[in-house]
Design a protein around this motif. Structure first.
Motif, PDB file in Angstrom:
ATOM      1  N   ASN A 546       0.863  -1.259   0.141  1.00 52.18           N
ATOM      2  CA  ASN A 546      -0.083   0.280  -0.091  1.00 52.18           C
ATOM      3  C   ASN A 546       0.802   0.990   0.113  1.00 52.18           C
ATOM      4  OD1 ASN A 546      -2.413  -1.549  -0.098  1.00 52.18           O
ATOM      5  ND2 ASN A 546      -2.541  -1.521   2.089  1.00 52.18           N
ATOM      6  N   ARG A 547       1.997   1.380   0.875  1.00 51.71           N
ATOM      7  CA  ARG A 547       2.987   2.433   0.752  1.00 51.71           C
ATOM      8  C   ARG A 547       3.447   2.410  -0.403  1.00 51.71           C
ATOM      9  NH1 ARG A 547       8.569   2.850   3.981  1.00 51.71           N
ATOM     10  NH2 ARG A 547       8.702   5.030   3.336  1.00 51.71           N
ATOM     11  N   ALA A 548       3.960   1.294  -1.346  1.00 50.09           N
ATOM     12  CA  ALA A 548       4.606   1.666  -2.445  1.00 50.09           C
ATOM     13  C   ALA A 548       3.767   2.137  -3.590  1.00 50.09           C
ATOM     14  CB  ALA A 548       5.275   0.474  -2.978  1.00 50.09           C
ATOM     15  N   SER A 549       2.498   1.879  -3.455  1.00 49.16           N
ATOM     16  CA  SER A 549       1.347   2.344  -4.456  1.00 49.16           C
ATOM     17  C   SER A 549       0.999   3.455  -4.406  1.00 49.16           C
ATOM     18  CB  SER A 549       0.130   1.081  -4.462  1.00 49.16           C
ATOM     19  OG  SER A 549       0.600  -0.180  -4.575  1.00 49.16           O
ATOM     20  N   MET A 550       0.750   3.917  -3.117  1.00 54.45           N
ATOM     21  CA  MET A 550       0.513   5.431  -2.930  1.00 54.45           C
ATOM     22  C   MET A 550       1.702   6.202  -3.049  1.00 54.45           C
ATOM     23  SD  MET A 550      -2.078   5.296   0.458  1.00 54.45           S
ATOM     24  CE  MET A 550      -0.988   4.426   1.539  1.00 54.45           C
ATOM     25  N   SER A 551       2.756   6.051  -2.874  1.00 50.21           N
ATOM     26  CA  SER A 551       4.029   6.594  -3.417  1.00 50.21           C
ATOM     27  C   SER A 551       4.118   6.658  -5.072  1.00 50.21           C
ATOM     28  CB  SER A 551       5.402   6.197  -2.508  1.00 50.21           C
ATOM     29  OG  SER A 551       4.982   6.349  -1.110  1.00 50.21           O
ATOM     30  N   GLY A 552       3.689   5.839  -5.587  1.00 51.61           N
ATOM     31  CA  GLY A 552       3.945   5.843  -7.121  1.00 51.61           C
ATOM     32  C   GLY A 552       5.432   5.151  -7.407  1.00 51.61           C
ATOM     33  N   ALA A 553       5.676   4.078  -6.274  1.00 48.54           N
ATOM     34  CA  ALA A 553       7.039   3.466  -6.575  1.00 48.54           C
ATOM     35  C   ALA A 553       6.683   2.227  -7.286  1.00 48.54           C
ATOM     36  CB  ALA A 553       7.654   3.263  -5.283  1.00 48.54           C
ATOM     37  N   ALA A 554       6.801   2.250  -8.587  1.00 48.03           N
ATOM     38  CA  ALA A 554       6.472   1.359  -9.608  1.00 48.03           C
ATOM     39  C   ALA A 554       7.266  -0.001  -9.420  1.00 48.03           C
ATOM     40  CB  ALA A 554       6.638   1.696 -11.294  1.00 48.03           C
ATOM     41  N   VAL A 555       8.405   0.099  -9.406  1.00 44.16           N
ATOM     42  CA  VAL A 555       9.146  -1.112  -9.327  1.00 44.16           C
ATOM     43  C   VAL A 555       9.136  -1.909  -7.754  1.00 44.16           C
ATOM     44  CG1 VAL A 555      11.596  -2.063  -9.212  1.00 44.16           C
ATOM     45  CG2 VAL A 555      11.086  -0.001 -10.681  1.00 44.16           C
ATOM     46  N   ALA A 556       8.923  -1.125  -6.841  1.00 49.30           N
ATOM     47  CA  ALA A 556       8.610  -1.782  -5.598  1.00 49.30           C
ATOM     48  C   ALA A 556       7.231  -2.342  -5.536  1.00 49.30           C
ATOM     49  CB  ALA A 556       9.098  -0.681  -4.460  1.00 49.30           C
ATOM     50  N   SER A 557       6.140  -1.504  -5.739  1.00 50.49           N
ATOM     51  CA  SER A 557       4.821  -2.405  -5.802  1.00 50.49           C
ATOM     52  C   SER A 557       4.813  -3.542  -6.569  1.00 50.49           C
ATOM     53  CB  SER A 557       3.943  -1.059  -6.425  1.00 50.49           C
ATOM     54  OG  SER A 557       4.220  -0.549  -7.750  1.00 50.49           O
ATOM     55  N   LEU A 558       5.577  -3.532  -7.935  1.00 48.80           N
ATOM     56  CA  LEU A 558       5.288  -4.718  -8.632  1.00 48.80           C
ATOM     57  C   LEU A 558       5.897  -5.878  -7.791  1.00 48.80           C
ATOM     58  CD1 LEU A 558       6.144  -3.391 -12.235  1.00 48.80           C
ATOM     59  CD2 LEU A 558       4.307  -4.637 -11.464  1.00 48.80           C
ATOM     60  N   ALA A 559       7.245  -5.581  -7.237  1.00 45.83           N
ATOM     61  CA  ALA A 559       7.738  -6.792  -6.732  1.00 45.83           C
ATOM     62  C   ALA A 559       6.971  -7.203  -5.264  1.00 45.83           C
ATOM     63  CB  ALA A 559       9.145  -6.194  -6.174  1.00 45.83           C
ATOM     64  N   LEU A 560       6.338  -6.430  -4.860  1.00 43.96           N
ATOM     65  CA  LEU A 560       5.687  -6.841  -3.608  1.00 43.96           C
ATOM     66  C   LEU A 560       4.335  -7.433  -4.033  1.00 43.96           C
ATOM     67  CD1 LEU A 560       6.143  -3.417  -1.696  1.00 43.96           C
ATOM     68  CD2 LEU A 560       6.497  -5.892  -0.469  1.00 43.96           C
ATOM     69  N   ALA A 561       3.823  -6.826  -5.167  1.00 44.85           N
ATOM     70  CA  ALA A 561       2.463  -7.632  -5.692  1.00 44.85           C
ATOM     71  C   ALA A 561       2.743  -8.933  -6.108  1.00 44.85           C
ATOM     72  CB  ALA A 561       1.973  -6.837  -6.774  1.00 44.85           C
ATOM     73  N   HIS A 562       3.903  -9.206  -6.814  1.00 46.88           N
ATOM     74  CA  HIS A 562       4.487 -10.618  -7.059  1.00 46.88           C
ATOM     75  C   HIS A 562       4.323 -11.235  -5.894  1.00 46.88           C
ATOM     76  CE1 HIS A 562       6.309  -9.226 -10.983  1.00 46.88           C
ATOM     77  NE2 HIS A 562       5.215  -8.594 -11.178  1.00 46.88           N
TER      78      HIS A 562
END
Length: 706
Positions: A546-562
Motif C-alpha cells: 500500500n505504501r509503495a502504491s500510494m508513493s508511485g514506486a512502480a518497481v517496488a509495488s510490482l515486486a511486492l505484488a508478485h
C-alpha cells in the motif's frame, strides 16, 4: 447556525467566545452566514460598520482581514493586518493571516516565518486562522517547487486537521502519483532518535528539539539542535535533524548543505547515498553544466526553391506544430514547420534494427516575407555533438536557395546530464508495438550506460560519471547520482542494468535488504525494491504494498505484488494487488498473464471477473492486437455484460481508444504519429509542481485554504 459560546473566539485570543467577545456573537453569526452564502461583500460591509464603532476589536479585524484575503484584496488585507498587529502584537491569528498574505503574494520564506511566529504564540488550543495558515503556506511552497518544506507543512496540517478533513493527504497523494517527481521527494522524512551515548544535558536538549519539531515549532527546534552541534566532530543524528529543520523551514541551501555533510559522516552506505542524492536534487548552489538550444536564421533567396528542396529530401518531414507551443504574444506564425532527420525514414518498421532508427536533429520553421522582415528559415537545434552536422545538412539540402547564416540566438539552456537521458526519434508508422517497446528499452539503455555516463555533473565537480569513477572523494556523490537515475525507473528488469552500471563505474552494488534488519516504520521507499521479498513477514507485505502504491514506486509495488500473489494467503484480498500489477506492468504481454491469473483468483474466490476482462481489453488495445481485442470483447459480451457497470465501462474504454464512434458524430482520423518520442525525464527543482496548483482566476486567491 448558532455560534457555540464555548467554541474558540475568532479573535485568536485562545479564550472561549463566552469569556471573550460574547457581545459580538450575534454579529459574528450573521457575518458567518453571509460568508457561507457567498456574499463576502455584504459580510465585509457589516464588519466595517461594526469597526467604525470599535476600530480596535481583534475579532472584527480578524474577520475583515479574512474576507479581504478571500477576495484577493491583498493591499487592503495588509492594511487591516498592520492595524490588527499594532493593537494585538501577541495574537497568533494576526501572524497567521500575515502568513496567508505572504503566501498569496508568493513570498514563501516570509510566509514560513510568519507562520512560525503564529505557532510560537499558540498554546494547546490552535486558533482556526493558524490551522488555515498551515495549509495555505504548504500549498504556496508546493506551487513554488519546494517539495521538502511543502510536504512537511501539509503533513503538519493533516496531523492537526479535524476528522474528515483529508485535503492535505489527498493533495500529497496526487503529488506522489505525479509523473516525473523523484521517489526521494515523495518520502516522508523522519527525525532521527536521540543517540544512546549522549550525556544527560545533551540528551535533554536533543529531546527538547524533538518535542518542538513534532509540534511544528521548527524554528525553535532548529535552535535546540544547533546548540549541541559539535562543528569539529558532528554527530550524525544532530547533523541530520538540524538539516531537516532548515529544510522544513524552506531553507533549501542549508538543508542541502547539512545533507552533504551528513553523507560524509560515519553512517551506513545507504543512509549516506540517499542523503547525498536528496541533497543533489534540491541544492540551489549546484550549477549544472548546460547544453544550449540555439536558433539559427538563414535568409531565403528563393521561396519556391526552398519549398521544393524541403519536399524532395527524404531527411526532411513535414511536422504539424502544436499551437500550444507558441507564445501567446507571438503574432507571426510560420508558413510551415519540419523536422530534420539524420537519415531517411525506412519504408517499413516491421523488422527495424535499433541502429537504423532515424533521430531528429533539428526543427525547421519557414517564415514568409513581411513588411518589417525578409523571408527566412529558422533552425532550432542543440549545440551538442551534432551541431556542425546540422549546419552542414542545412547547407547541403537548401543550397543556394538561402543565404549564409545571419543570426544565432540561444533560446534555452538544459542540464547536460539530464539531456543525455532524453532523445527524439522518428519510427516508421508501421513499427509493431512489441518492436517499439524493444527499441525503446535498447535506446534507454544506451542513454543511461553510454550517454549519461559521459555527461558532466555539478555534483561530481564538473566531471562525468565515467571520469569520476575511481576517485575516492567522489564515491558517495557518484553512487547518489546513479540512485537519482535508478529511482526513476518503472521496469523491474532495469535493476540488473543499474547493477552492471555500478560495476562498470567501480562502485559497490546495491545489495539486497534483509528484512531481519529493517525498521518497518522508517524504511525509505527507495529501498523497498531491494527488499528480500521471500523473507518478508506476512503481516508487513500488504502494508508495504500500500505504501509503495500510494508513493508511485512502480518497481517496488510490482515486486511486492508478485510476492503477495505468489503466497496467495487465505483471507487476503488480492483484488487491489492485481489491479496495481496489471496497470503498472510495463510489458503488456506480461500484463496479460496477470489478467489471466486475476480471473483464476476471482473464480476461486467466487467473485465477479468482469473487471479483469476490462483490464485485459485495455491491455489488448495497448498491444495493438485487433484479434486479441475482439476475443476479449466476445468474452465480455458472453460472460460479463450483465455485471454492474461493465457495459458502460466497456463503451467508455472503446470510445476513448477511438474504436467506437457515437451515433451522429463524425469519424476522425487515427492518432497522429508524432515524430519525436521523449522518455520520462528527471524532475528538477525549477520544474516546481504545476499540476498541484490551481490557477488563479475570477479575482480569487490561488492559495488554498481550508
Amino acid at each position: 447556525m448558532a455560534i457555540d459560546p464555548y467554541s474558540p473566539c475568532p479573535c485568536g485570543s485562545g479564550k472561549k467566545l463566552k469569556f471573550c467577545c460574547v457581545d459580538l456573537a450575534a454579529d459574528i453569526e450573521k457575518i458567518t452566514k453571509l460568508v457561507a452564502g457567498e456574499q463576502p461583500h455584504a459580510a465585509l460591509k457589516h464588519v466595517e460598520t461594526l469597526l467604525a464603532k470599535q476600530p480596535d476589536r481583534a475579532s472584527l479585524l480578524d474577520i475583515r482581514a479574512m474576507i479581504e484575503l478571500s477576495l484577493n484584496d491583498l493591499d487592503a488585507a495588509e492594511e487591516t493586518l498592520e492595524h490588527f498587529l499594532s493593537v494585538a502584537p501577541q495574537n497568533p491569528a494576526a501572524h497567521a493571516q500575515l502568513a496567508v498574505l505572504a503566501a498569496s503574494r508568493g513570498e514563501v520564506i516570509q510566509a514560513v516565518t510568519r507562520l512560525q511566529d503564529a505557532l510560537e504564540l499558540t498554546d494547546n488550543d490552535m486558533p482556526q486562522r493558524v490551522f488555515e495558515a498551515i495549509g495555505a503556506v504548504g500549498h504556496a511552497l508546493l506551487i513554488d517547487g519546494d517539495m521538502i518544506a511543502a510536504r512537511a507543512h501539509l503533513l503538519l496540517y493533516a496531523g492537526v486537521a479535524p476528522e474528515g478533513d483529508n485535503q492535505a493527504l489527498e493533495l500529497l497523494l496526487r503529488l506522489n502519483l505525479q509523473g516525473g517527481l523523484p521517489l526521494l521527494l515523495r518520502d516522508n522524512l523522519m527525525l532521527m532518535d536521540c543517540p544512546s551515548h549522549f550525556a544527560t544535558g545533551t540528551k535533554g536538549t536533543f529531546e527538547e528539539g524533538l518535542r518542538l519539531a513534532r509540534r511544528g515549532l521548527w524554528r525553535r527546534a532548529e535552535a535546540e539542535f544547533a546548540k549541541i552541534l559539535n562543528e569539529a566532530n558532528p554527530d550524525p543524528a544532530v547533523t541530520y535533524n538540524l538539516a531537516l529543520m532548515r529544510g522544513w523551514l524552506g531553507d533549501e541551501g542549508r538543508f542541502a548543505e547539512g545533507l552533504h555533510r551528513f553523507a560524509k559522516l560515519n553512517v551506513s552506505l545507504d543512509e549516506a547515498v540517499e542523503a547525498e542524492a536528496l541533497a543533489q536534487l534540491v541544492d540551489p548552489n549546484l550549477e549544472e553544466p548546460v547544453l544550449q538550444s540555439v536558433r539559427l536564421t538563414y535568409p531565403i533567396l528563393d521561396e519556391d526553391a526552398v519549398t521544393e528542396k524541403l519536399a524532395s529530401d527524404k531527411r526532411i518531414e513535414h511536422y504539424e506544430l502544436d499551437p500550444e507551443s507558441l507564445e501567446e504574444d507571438e503574432v507571426t506564425r510560420p508558413r510551415s514547420t519540419h523536422i530534420l532527420l539524420d537519415r531517411p525514414v525506412p519504408k517499413t518498421g516491421t523488422d527495424l534494427n535499433f541502429e537504423d532508427a532515424p533521430n531528429v536533429l533539428a526543427f525547421i520553421s519557414i517564415y514568409g516575407k513581411r513588411t518589417d522582415r525578409d523571408a527566412r528559415v529558422e533552425v532550432t537545434t542543440d549545440r551538442g555533438e551534432q551541431f556542425e552536422k546540422v549546419q552542414q545538412l542545412i547547407g547541403q539540402i537548401l543550397g543556394d536557395a538561402v543565404g549564409p547564416q545571419s543570426e544565432e540566438e540561444v533560446v534555452a539552456e538544459k542540464s547536460a546530464s539530464e539531456e543525455a537521458l532524453s532523445w527524439r526519434w522518428r519510427l516508421p508508422n508501421d513499427t509493431p508495438p512489441a518492436l517499439r517497446r524493444k527499441l525503446l528499452a535498447q535506446r534507454r539503455r544506451q542513454a543511461i550506460v553510454d550517454d549519461w555516463t559521459a555527461a558532466p555533473r555539478a555534483a561530481l565537480n564538473g566531471l562525468s560519471p565515467r571520469d569520476a569513477a575511481g576517485k575516492a572523494e567522489l564515491r558517495i556523490p557518484l553512487l547518489a547520482s546513479i540512485l537519482i537515475v535508478e529511482q526513476a525507473a518503472v521496469d523491474p528488469e532495469e535493476q540488473a542494468m543499474f547493477q552492471e552500471l555500478r560495476e562498470q563505474l567501480g562502485v559497490p552494488r546495491a545489495e539486497a535488504v534483509d528484512p531481519a534488519n529493517v525498521d518497518w516504520e522508517r524504511i525509505p521507499i527507495t529501498r523497498l525494491s531491494r527488499l528480500d521479498m521471500a523473507k518478508a513477514p506476512e503481516d508487513r507485505l500488504m502494508q508495504l504494498f500500500n505504501r509503495a502504491s500510494m508513493s508511485g514506486a512502480a518497481v517496488a509495488s510490482l515486486a511486492l505484488a508478485h510476492e503477495l500473489i505468489r503466497r496467495n494467503t487465505p483471507g487476503v484480498d488480492l483484488g487491489p494487488v492485481f489491479r496495481q500489477v496489471i496497470r503498472s506492468e510495463p510489458d503488456p504481454d506480461k500484463a496479460l498473464q496477470w489478467t489471466a491469473q486475476a480471473k483464476d483468483w476471482a473464480a476461486r474466490a467466487t467473485k465477479p471477473a468482469g473487471e479483469w476482462s476490462l483490464l485485459e481489453l485495455e491491455v489488448q488495445i495497448e498491444r495493438g492486437d485487433p484479434l486479441g481485442v475482439q476475443e476479449t470483447l466476445n468474452e465480455i459480451r458472453a460472460k460479463h455484460l450483465n455485471e454492474p457497470g461493465i457495459a458502460e465501462a466497456t463503451y467508455r474504454l472503446l470510445y476513448a481508444a477511438g474504436l467506437l464512434t457515437p451515433r451522429g458524430m463524425p469519424t476522425g482520423g487515427g492518432p497522429l504519429e508524432t515524430p519525436a518520442a521523449n522518455p520520462s525525464r528527471l524532475w528538477t527543482p525549477d520544474q516546481g509542481a504545476p499540476a498541484a496548483a490551481p490557477s488563479a482566476g475570477g479575482g480569487k486567491s490561488a492559495i488554498w485554504t481550508p
